[in-house]
Design a protein around this motif. Structure first.
Motif, PDB file in Angstrom:
ATOM      1  N   THR A  30      10.188   7.663 -10.102  1.00  0.00           N
ATOM      2  CA  THR A  30       9.419   7.100  -8.993  1.00  0.00           C
ATOM      3  C   THR A  30       8.482   8.148  -8.412  1.00  0.00           C
ATOM      4  O   THR A  30       7.333   7.838  -8.082  1.00  0.00           O
ATOM      5  CB  THR A  30      10.360   6.562  -7.903  1.00  0.00           C
ATOM      6  OG1 THR A  30      11.242   5.602  -8.486  1.00  0.00           O
ATOM      7  CG2 THR A  30       9.593   5.898  -6.785  1.00  0.00           C
ATOM      8  N   LEU A  31       8.941   9.389  -8.320  1.00  0.00           N
ATOM      9  CA  LEU A  31       8.086  10.468  -7.821  1.00  0.00           C
ATOM     10  C   LEU A  31       6.875  10.680  -8.728  1.00  0.00           C
ATOM     11  O   LEU A  31       5.787  10.988  -8.261  1.00  0.00           O
ATOM     12  CB  LEU A  31       8.882  11.769  -7.701  1.00  0.00           C
ATOM     13  CG  LEU A  31       8.093  13.005  -7.255  1.00  0.00           C
ATOM     14  CD1 LEU A  31       7.523  12.808  -5.853  1.00  0.00           C
ATOM     15  CD2 LEU A  31       8.969  14.234  -7.310  1.00  0.00           C
ATOM     16  N   LEU A  32       7.053  10.482 -10.011  1.00  0.00           N
ATOM     17  CA  LEU A  32       5.937  10.645 -10.938  1.00  0.00           C
ATOM     18  C   LEU A  32       4.960   9.466 -10.896  1.00  0.00           C
ATOM     19  O   LEU A  32       3.749   9.662 -10.955  1.00  0.00           O
ATOM     20  CB  LEU A  32       6.467  10.817 -12.364  1.00  0.00           C
ATOM     21  CG  LEU A  32       7.295  12.069 -12.624  1.00  0.00           C
ATOM     22  CD1 LEU A  32       7.826  12.044 -14.047  1.00  0.00           C
ATOM     23  CD2 LEU A  32       6.488  13.309 -12.382  1.00  0.00           C
ATOM     24  N   MET A  33       5.480   8.251 -10.786  1.00  0.00           N
ATOM     25  CA  MET A  33       4.640   7.062 -10.952  1.00  0.00           C
ATOM     26  C   MET A  33       3.951   6.609  -9.663  1.00  0.00           C
ATOM     27  O   MET A  33       2.744   6.386  -9.658  1.00  0.00           O
ATOM     28  CB  MET A  33       5.485   5.906 -11.499  1.00  0.00           C
ATOM     29  CG  MET A  33       6.053   6.135 -12.865  1.00  0.00           C
ATOM     30  SD  MET A  33       4.874   5.944 -14.175  1.00  0.00           S
ATOM     31  CE  MET A  33       4.609   4.206 -14.147  1.00  0.00           C
ATOM     32  N   LEU A  34       4.705   6.417  -8.599  1.00  0.00           N
ATOM     33  CA  LEU A  34       4.136   5.774  -7.414  1.00  0.00           C
ATOM     34  C   LEU A  34       3.132   6.641  -6.659  1.00  0.00           C
ATOM     35  O   LEU A  34       2.065   6.133  -6.297  1.00  0.00           O
ATOM     36  CB  LEU A  34       5.240   5.251  -6.520  1.00  0.00           C
ATOM     37  CG  LEU A  34       5.773   3.929  -7.094  1.00  0.00           C
ATOM     38  CD1 LEU A  34       7.236   3.754  -6.823  1.00  0.00           C
ATOM     39  CD2 LEU A  34       4.988   2.774  -6.566  1.00  0.00           C
ATOM     40  N   PRO A  35       3.390   7.915  -6.418  1.00  0.00           N
ATOM     41  CA  PRO A  35       2.324   8.712  -5.793  1.00  0.00           C
ATOM     42  C   PRO A  35       1.069   8.811  -6.667  1.00  0.00           C
ATOM     43  O   PRO A  35      -0.047   8.845  -6.151  1.00  0.00           O
ATOM     44  CB  PRO A  35       2.965  10.081  -5.581  1.00  0.00           C
ATOM     45  CG  PRO A  35       4.414   9.773  -5.439  1.00  0.00           C
ATOM     46  CD  PRO A  35       4.656   8.647  -6.414  1.00  0.00           C
ATOM     47  N   THR A  36       1.252   8.836  -7.975  1.00  0.00           N
ATOM     48  CA  THR A  36       0.092   8.847  -8.870  1.00  0.00           C
ATOM     49  C   THR A  36      -0.724   7.570  -8.700  1.00  0.00           C
ATOM     50  O   THR A  36      -1.959   7.615  -8.607  1.00  0.00           O
ATOM     51  CB  THR A  36       0.540   9.009 -10.335  1.00  0.00           C
ATOM     52  OG1 THR A  36       1.306  10.200 -10.451  1.00  0.00           O
ATOM     53  CG2 THR A  36      -0.645   9.052 -11.268  1.00  0.00           C
ATOM     54  N   PHE A  37      -0.044   6.423  -8.644  1.00  0.00           N
ATOM     55  CA  PHE A  37      -0.747   5.165  -8.405  1.00  0.00           C
ATOM     56  C   PHE A  37      -1.475   5.201  -7.068  1.00  0.00           C
ATOM     57  O   PHE A  37      -2.639   4.801  -6.964  1.00  0.00           O
ATOM     58  CB  PHE A  37       0.223   3.977  -8.433  1.00  0.00           C
ATOM     59  CG  PHE A  37      -0.318   2.774  -7.740  1.00  0.00           C
ATOM     60  CD1 PHE A  37      -1.346   2.035  -8.310  1.00  0.00           C
ATOM     61  CD2 PHE A  37       0.161   2.392  -6.503  1.00  0.00           C
ATOM     62  CE1 PHE A  37      -1.874   0.933  -7.656  1.00  0.00           C
ATOM     63  CE2 PHE A  37      -0.363   1.300  -5.837  1.00  0.00           C
ATOM     64  CZ  PHE A  37      -1.387   0.562  -6.416  1.00  0.00           C
ATOM     65  N   ARG A  38      -0.796   5.697  -6.049  1.00  0.00           N
ATOM     66  CA  ARG A  38      -1.406   5.755  -4.718  1.00  0.00           C
ATOM     67  C   ARG A  38      -2.664   6.620  -4.711  1.00  0.00           C
ATOM     68  O   ARG A  38      -3.666   6.272  -4.104  1.00  0.00           O
ATOM     69  CB  ARG A  38      -0.410   6.308  -3.692  1.00  0.00           C
ATOM     70  CG  ARG A  38       0.715   5.394  -3.314  1.00  0.00           C
ATOM     71  CD  ARG A  38       0.139   4.252  -2.521  1.00  0.00           C
ATOM     72  NE  ARG A  38       1.160   3.374  -2.033  1.00  0.00           N
ATOM     73  CZ  ARG A  38       1.361   3.130  -0.761  1.00  0.00           C
ATOM     74  NH1 ARG A  38       0.644   3.724   0.154  1.00  0.00           N
ATOM     75  NH2 ARG A  38       2.261   2.257  -0.400  1.00  0.00           N
ATOM     76  N   LEU A  39      -2.600   7.747  -5.378  1.00  0.00           N
ATOM     77  CA  LEU A  39      -3.759   8.642  -5.424  1.00  0.00           C
ATOM     78  C   LEU A  39      -4.930   7.983  -6.168  1.00  0.00           C
ATOM     79  O   LEU A  39      -6.069   8.006  -5.701  1.00  0.00           O
ATOM     80  CB  LEU A  39      -3.378   9.957  -6.091  1.00  0.00           C
ATOM     81  CG  LEU A  39      -4.469  11.023  -6.156  1.00  0.00           C
ATOM     82  CD1 LEU A  39      -4.905  11.421  -4.756  1.00  0.00           C
ATOM     83  CD2 LEU A  39      -3.984  12.226  -6.923  1.00  0.00           C
ATOM     84  N   ILE A  40      -4.648   7.387  -7.301  1.00  0.00           N
ATOM     85  CA  ILE A  40      -5.702   6.704  -8.072  1.00  0.00           C
ATOM     86  C   ILE A  40      -6.279   5.545  -7.256  1.00  0.00           C
ATOM     87  O   ILE A  40      -7.495   5.341  -7.213  1.00  0.00           O
ATOM     88  CB  ILE A  40      -5.147   6.220  -9.425  1.00  0.00           C
ATOM     89  CG1 ILE A  40      -4.850   7.431 -10.311  1.00  0.00           C
ATOM     90  CG2 ILE A  40      -6.145   5.292 -10.117  1.00  0.00           C
ATOM     91  CD1 ILE A  40      -4.062   7.085 -11.560  1.00  0.00           C
ATOM     92  N   TYR A  41      -5.421   4.796  -6.599  1.00  0.00           N
ATOM     93  CA  TYR A  41      -5.878   3.673  -5.777  1.00  0.00           C
ATOM     94  C   TYR A  41      -6.788   4.158  -4.647  1.00  0.00           C
ATOM     95  O   TYR A  41      -7.842   3.564  -4.383  1.00  0.00           O
ATOM     96  CB  TYR A  41      -4.677   2.927  -5.207  1.00  0.00           C
ATOM     97  CG  TYR A  41      -5.065   1.703  -4.412  1.00  0.00           C
ATOM     98  CD1 TYR A  41      -5.258   0.487  -5.030  1.00  0.00           C
ATOM     99  CD2 TYR A  41      -5.236   1.771  -3.039  1.00  0.00           C
ATOM    100  CE1 TYR A  41      -5.619  -0.635  -4.321  1.00  0.00           C
ATOM    101  CE2 TYR A  41      -5.603   0.668  -2.313  1.00  0.00           C
ATOM    102  CZ  TYR A  41      -5.778  -0.537  -2.951  1.00  0.00           C
ATOM    103  OH  TYR A  41      -6.155  -1.654  -2.240  1.00  0.00           O
ATOM    104  N   SER A  42      -6.384   5.240  -3.990  1.00  0.00           N
ATOM    105  CA  SER A  42      -7.198   5.723  -2.871  1.00  0.00           C
ATOM    106  C   SER A  42      -8.542   6.257  -3.342  1.00  0.00           C
ATOM    107  O   SER A  42      -9.557   6.097  -2.659  1.00  0.00           O
ATOM    108  CB  SER A  42      -6.444   6.792  -2.083  1.00  0.00           C
ATOM    109  OG  SER A  42      -6.400   8.003  -2.794  1.00  0.00           O
ATOM    110  N   GLN A  43      -8.576   6.886  -4.508  1.00  0.00           N
ATOM    111  CA  GLN A  43      -9.846   7.404  -5.018  1.00  0.00           C
ATOM    112  C   GLN A  43     -10.803   6.283  -5.414  1.00  0.00           C
ATOM    113  O   GLN A  43     -12.010   6.434  -5.290  1.00  0.00           O
ATOM    114  CB  GLN A  43      -9.602   8.313  -6.214  1.00  0.00           C
ATOM    115  CG  GLN A  43      -8.975   9.630  -5.833  1.00  0.00           C
ATOM    116  CD  GLN A  43      -8.635  10.481  -7.034  1.00  0.00           C
ATOM    117  OE1 GLN A  43      -8.631  10.018  -8.171  1.00  0.00           O
ATOM    118  NE2 GLN A  43      -8.348  11.749  -6.779  1.00  0.00           N
TER     119      GLN A  43
END
Length: 142
Positions: free
Chosen positions: A126-139
């Motif tokens: 979860t630490l690998l996947m969800l923050p990565t999604f959040r960062l891509i989404y925000s960009q």
């Protein structure tokens, strides 16, 4: 849209965990040696209840943690720094919710010990996947 993205990301986390469970099973590799690789990889009916249960628990815990941290506001994805900070604090609260839920189920309902390794795997992926999604989404949504 970010709530739907979180739910899909949680589903991907659970599917990855299920795939790791299958690949870790020695019976799977015995079937691979018997030339049934494609059949075994495409049909995973024995793992479906685990996938559904795990996905519900992970998704609900992440959404509870995200609501607590106000992760569904625009301020949470306003910049890369706020996105990473919000995702990290959401992950911390997610871990707390998962641990408390597992302890509650263990003490009140099943009377079985908590599978700590499974919990650590869920938290790590979860630490690998969800923050990565959040960062891509925000960009992509500024």
């Amino acid at each position: 849209r970010i709530l739907a993205g979180d739910a899909v990301s949680c589903l991907l986390v659970c599917q990855l965990l299920t795939l790791l469970d299958v690949l870790h099973n020695p019976a799977y590799w015995n079937n691979v040696e018997a030339d049934s690789f494609a059949q075994q990889a495409l049909t995973l009916p024995s793992t479906l209840p685990t996938l559904v249960t795990r996905d519900c628990e992970v998704t609900i815990a992440w959404i509870i943690a995200a609501l607590k941290n106000k992760s569904y506001t625009y301020a949470a994805i306003d910049s890369d720094a706020s996105s990473i900070k919000c995702a990290f604090f959401t992950w911390i609260d997610y871990c707390s919710v998962r641990v408390l839920y597992c302890l509650l189920v263990s003490v009140v309902f099943t009377k079985l010990p908590v599978d700590g390794w499974e919990l650590v795997r869920q938290m790590w992926i979860t630490l690998l996947m969800l923050p990565t999604f959040r960062l891509i989404y925000s960009q992509n949504n500024r």
